[in-house]
Design a protein around this motif. Structure first.
Motif, PDB file in Angstrom:
ATOM      1  N   MET A   1      -3.068   4.060  -2.954  1.00  8.24           N
ATOM      2  CA  MET A   1      -2.866   2.613  -3.445  1.00  8.24           C
ATOM      3  C   MET A   1      -1.896   1.649  -4.050  1.00  8.24           C
ATOM      4  O   MET A   1      -1.036   1.470  -2.699  1.00  8.24           O
ATOM      5  CB  MET A   1      -2.375   3.703  -4.751  1.00  8.24           C
ATOM      6  CG  MET A   1      -2.657   4.621  -5.473  1.00  8.24           C
ATOM      7  SD  MET A   1      -1.561   6.158  -6.720  1.00  8.24           S
ATOM      8  CE  MET A   1      -2.485   7.296  -6.969  1.00  8.24           C
ATOM      9  N   VAL A   2      -2.738   0.803  -4.108  1.00  7.84           N
ATOM     10  CA  VAL A   2      -2.301  -0.792  -4.173  1.00  7.84           C
ATOM     11  C   VAL A   2      -1.738  -0.876  -6.485  1.00  7.84           C
ATOM     12  O   VAL A   2      -2.433  -1.122  -6.686  1.00  7.84           O
ATOM     13  CB  VAL A   2      -3.611  -1.904  -3.673  1.00  7.84           C
ATOM     14  CG1 VAL A   2      -2.513  -3.259  -3.930  1.00  7.84           C
ATOM     15  CG2 VAL A   2      -3.483  -1.748  -1.957  1.00  7.84           C
TER      16      VAL A   2
ATOM     17  N   VAL B   1       1.046  -1.255  -0.024  1.00  6.80           N
ATOM     18  CA  VAL B   1      -0.387  -0.023  -0.058  1.00  6.80           C
ATOM     19  C   VAL B   1       0.715   1.032  -0.497  1.00  6.80           C
ATOM     20  O   VAL B   1       1.936   1.502   0.877  1.00  6.80           O
ATOM     21  CB  VAL B   1      -0.792  -0.200   1.222  1.00  6.80           C
ATOM     22  CG1 VAL B   1      -1.978   1.411   1.255  1.00  6.80           C
ATOM     23  CG2 VAL B   1      -1.859  -1.066   0.849  1.00  6.80           C
ATOM     24  N   ASN B   2       0.810   2.390  -0.970  1.00  5.66           N
ATOM     25  CA  ASN B   2       1.368   2.643  -1.165  1.00  5.66           C
ATOM     26  C   ASN B   2       0.572   4.762  -0.940  1.00  5.66           C
ATOM     27  O   ASN B   2      -1.004   4.002  -1.659  1.00  5.66           O
ATOM     28  CB  ASN B   2       2.308   3.659  -2.351  1.00  5.66           C
ATOM     29  CG  ASN B   2       2.967   1.967  -2.971  1.00  5.66           C
ATOM     30  OD1 ASN B   2       4.040   2.043  -1.994  1.00  5.66           O
ATOM     31  ND2 ASN B   2       2.542   1.303  -3.462  1.00  5.66           N
ATOM     32  N   LEU B   3       1.527   5.697  -0.269  1.00  4.59           N
ATOM     33  CA  LEU B   3       0.364   7.389  -0.535  1.00  4.59           C
ATOM     34  C   LEU B   3       1.263   7.485  -1.367  1.00  4.59           C
ATOM     35  O   LEU B   3       2.184   7.888  -1.614  1.00  4.59           O
ATOM     36  CB  LEU B   3       0.765   7.494   1.274  1.00  4.59           C
ATOM     37  CG  LEU B   3       0.416   8.585   1.109  1.00  4.59           C
ATOM     38  CD1 LEU B   3      -1.502   8.646   0.842  1.00  4.59           C
ATOM     39  CD2 LEU B   3       0.429   9.866   2.172  1.00  4.59           C
ATOM     40  N   GLY B   4       0.458   7.823  -2.404  1.00  5.16           N
ATOM     41  CA  GLY B   4       0.514   8.651  -4.292  1.00  5.16           C
ATOM     42  C   GLY B   4      -0.153   9.461  -4.176  1.00  5.16           C
ATOM     43  O   GLY B   4      -1.348   9.399  -4.220  1.00  5.16           O
TER      44      GLY B   4
ATOM     45  N   ALA C   1      -5.643  -0.823  -7.478  1.00  7.13           N
ATOM     46  CA  ALA C   1      -6.756  -0.151  -6.395  1.00  7.13           C
ATOM     47  C   ALA C   1      -6.061   1.145  -6.156  1.00  7.13           C
ATOM     48  O   ALA C   1      -5.109   0.845  -6.028  1.00  7.13           O
ATOM     49  CB  ALA C   1      -7.159  -1.424  -5.162  1.00  7.13           C
ATOM     50  N   SER C   2      -6.837   2.069  -5.820  1.00  8.87           N
ATOM     51  CA  SER C   2      -6.732   2.864  -5.580  1.00  8.87           C
ATOM     52  C   SER C   2      -8.197   3.981  -4.764  1.00  8.87           C
ATOM     53  O   SER C   2      -9.031   3.440  -4.970  1.00  8.87           O
ATOM     54  CB  SER C   2      -6.269   3.722  -6.396  1.00  8.87           C
ATOM     55  OG  SER C   2      -7.086   4.831  -7.245  1.00  8.87           O
TER      56      SER C   2
ATOM     57  N   SER D   1     -10.868   3.291  -7.187  1.00  5.34           N
ATOM     58  CA  SER D   1     -10.840   2.539  -7.844  1.00  5.34           C
ATOM     59  C   SER D   1      -9.935   0.912  -7.825  1.00  5.34           C
ATOM     60  O   SER D   1      -9.698   0.128  -7.094  1.00  5.34           O
ATOM     61  CB  SER D   1     -10.185   3.540  -9.537  1.00  5.34           C
ATOM     62  OG  SER D   1      -7.881   2.760  -8.609  1.00  5.34           O
ATOM     63  N   LEU D   2     -10.650   0.492  -9.347  1.00  5.96           N
ATOM     64  CA  LEU D   2     -10.656  -1.318  -8.802  1.00  5.96           C
ATOM     65  C   LEU D   2     -10.460  -1.916  -9.954  1.00  5.96           C
ATOM     66  O   LEU D   2     -11.191  -1.516 -11.164  1.00  5.96           O
ATOM     67  CB  LEU D   2     -11.396  -1.693  -7.937  1.00  5.96           C
ATOM     68  CG  LEU D   2     -10.823  -3.204  -7.360  1.00  5.96           C
ATOM     69  CD1 LEU D   2     -10.240  -3.116  -6.626  1.00  5.96           C
ATOM     70  CD2 LEU D   2     -12.733  -4.424  -6.822  1.00  5.96           C
ATOM     71  N   ALA D   3      -9.032  -2.432 -10.132  1.00  2.09           N
ATOM     72  CA  ALA D   3      -9.201  -2.982 -11.888  1.00  2.09           C
ATOM     73  C   ALA D   3      -7.684  -3.832 -11.948  1.00  2.09           C
ATOM     74  O   ALA D   3      -6.933  -4.779 -11.305  1.00  2.09           O
ATOM     75  CB  ALA D   3      -8.069  -1.838 -12.445  1.00  2.09           C
ATOM     76  N   PRO D   4      -9.001  -5.644 -11.192  1.00  2.00           N
ATOM     77  CA  PRO D   4      -8.418  -6.961 -11.588  1.00  2.00           C
ATOM     78  C   PRO D   4      -7.896  -7.406 -12.744  1.00  2.00           C
ATOM     79  O   PRO D   4      -8.222  -6.514 -13.613  1.00  2.00           O
ATOM     80  CB  PRO D   4      -9.609  -8.091 -11.043  1.00  2.00           C
ATOM     81  CG  PRO D   4     -10.809  -7.272 -11.169  1.00  2.00           C
ATOM     82  CD  PRO D   4     -10.722  -5.549 -11.733  1.00  2.00           C
TER      83      PRO D   4
END
Length: 474
Positions: free
Chosen positions: A138-139, A113-116, A322-323, A343-346
């Protein structure tokens, strides 16, 4: 209507079957069933080298080095080496490195998990410029380990970490044996120095006697030169032995990682180092106590896990991006109310064409496992040979020592008789010279066999895998 219903039912059934198949595959580890290879050695030691072990008797490797080494000075030196030796320090640091690699593999299975914050500007229809700004958590491309690829890599890293720990124990076993052998070498050096000094004094006294006899016309100039030759040979042997002692002391200093205290070194005439008697046990005990065999087995387990990871690479790789945070078309409105979004993008990727990369990886992993099996079997065979050699030495060195002692006694008596015959004029001085040379050689051989017998005890302890186990309660 009925056809439409049948079509939907058929599609649902296919989808259900596909989902069940994927779930079934996901439950497989893809790792070949592990079976420890059979030990390629006999079940008993060679009959001529060792008797059958007593029932219930623990193997000698189970004896900690603190109990095996019973000389206080040598025990103190071994403790110093275990604390300061650089090879052992490197082996310990390698464990820390392997542990970190294992933690990295474990972290690969969890999302990062990042902070961006992002911003973009681009032209749209009508040559207008659009802007988009986001900020939040953001992942990025988290691989969901559906088929266990990452889990198998983590298992391989764990086995490699454990193999590194076993390698450290093997280094400790070798270090204990090396310090003991170096100490015994110094003890033998002191014994040889005392013998050489005594021989030199005896030959110098003989030279003075021959010179006196020559001055009175009883001995010839040839006798004087022969006596001088023997004195020079003893002086050369003394210088060589002093050099050997200095070299052995340097070797011990390197093993200890520091200069040994003089009070811990063996002195001339010191008693032999005392080692505990070692029950041998069975060849199968080596699988438990030899650190290098345990290391080879961990490497085999790692190679086995790598096959599972290579097989899993043939199946879909599912990842998730994901974010969650705020989004706005204007930078000033990025943190305004109502700007929250997510947002979720598998993504699922199934390899279709990779120019044979996955197949080659699988074949490489399988070949690596075959290599690991051969290395494991070689480690067992090497250990068996080392123990058998040490047992052969234990069975024969005692008899050799007794014979060498008898020879030294006989040579000493021969010298006494030759000297007596020369003093009474019955024999020539050549008989005395030959007796002196033979006695010195026999005494040197006796000292060497005595050291070989002591070092063979250390060799057996090392071959059995001792030296790294902690005493009970520690």
């Amino acid at each position: 209507m009925r056809d439409s219903f049948s079509l939907r039912a058929s599609c649902m059934a296919r989808h259900t079957a596909l989902a069940l198949a994927l779930l079934t595959l996901a439950g497989c580890s893809f790792i070949p069933a592990y079976e420890r290879p059979a030990a390629p050695v006999p079940a008993q030691w060679p009959a001529q080298a060792a008797a059958a072990p007593e029932a219930g008797q623990p193997p000698g490797a189970a004896l900690p080095w603190q109990d095996f080494v019973q000389d206080e000075r040598l025990r103190a030196l071994v403790a110093q080496a275990l604390e300061h030796n650089r090879d052992l320090r490197v082996a310990a640091l390698a464990i820390e490195q392997a542990r970190a690699q294992y933690q990295i593999r474990g972290a690969d299975r969890a999302p990062t998990v990042n902070l961006g914050a992002t911003g973009s500007r681009q032209t749209t229809s009508g040559d207008s410029i659009g802007s988009a700004y986001t900020a939040g958590l953001m992942v990025a491309s988290w691989e969901i380990d559906f088929f266990g690829r990452l889990a198998r890599l983590q298992e391989a890293a764990l086995a490699q970490y454990l193999a590194t720990a076993e390698a450290r124990r093997a280094v400790q076993t070798s270090l204990v044996a090396a310090v003991a052998n170096a100490w015994l070498g110094l003890q033998s050096d002191e014994e040889m120095l005392a013998l050489t000094r005594s021989t030199l004094q005896s030959r110098e006294a003989s030279l003075k006697l021959v010179q006196m006899r020559n001055a009175h016309g009883v001995a010839s100039a040839l006798d004087v030169r022969q006596a001088e030759s023997l004195v020079a040979a003893a002086q050369a042997a003394l210088a060589q032995q002093e050099r050997q002692r200095a070299l052995d002391l340097n070797a011990l200093t390197l093993l200890l990682g520091q200069t040994p205290a003089p009070g811990l070194l063996p002195a001339g005439g010191a008693p032999d180092a005392v080692f505990a008697e070692l029950p041998v046990g069975l060849p199968s005990d080596l699988l438990t106590h030899r650190a290098d065999i345990r290391q080879a087995e961990q490497n085999l387990l790692a190679a086995n896990a790598n096959i599972g990871a290579a097989r899993a690479a043939f199946f879909p790789r599912i990842s998730l991006t994901a974010s969650a945070g705020t989004a706005s078309k204007a930078l000033s409105g990025l943190f305004a109310g109502g700007s929250w979004g997510w947002s979720l993008a598998p993504q699922a990727l199934l390899p279709i064409f990779d120019a044979g990369r996955n197949q080659a990886n699988l074949e490489s992993a399988q070949a690596g496992r075959a290599i690991a099996v051969a290395q494991y079997e070689k480690a067992i065979q090497t250990a068996f040979r080392e123990v058998a050699d040490a047992l052969a030495g234990r069975a024969t060195l005692g008899e050799q020592l007794r014979a060498q002692q008898a020879q030294a006694v006989a040579e000493a008596e021969r010298l006494r008789l030759a000297d007596l015959r020369y003093s009474t004029g019955v024999a020539s001085y050549l008989d005395v010279l030959d007796a002196q040379r033979s006695l010195f050689a026999a005494q040197q051989a006796l000292a060497q066999v005595r050291m070989a017998q002591r070092q063979n005890q250390v060799l057996l302890y090392k071959a059995l895998g001792g030296g790294w186990a902690l005493p009970p309660g520690e």
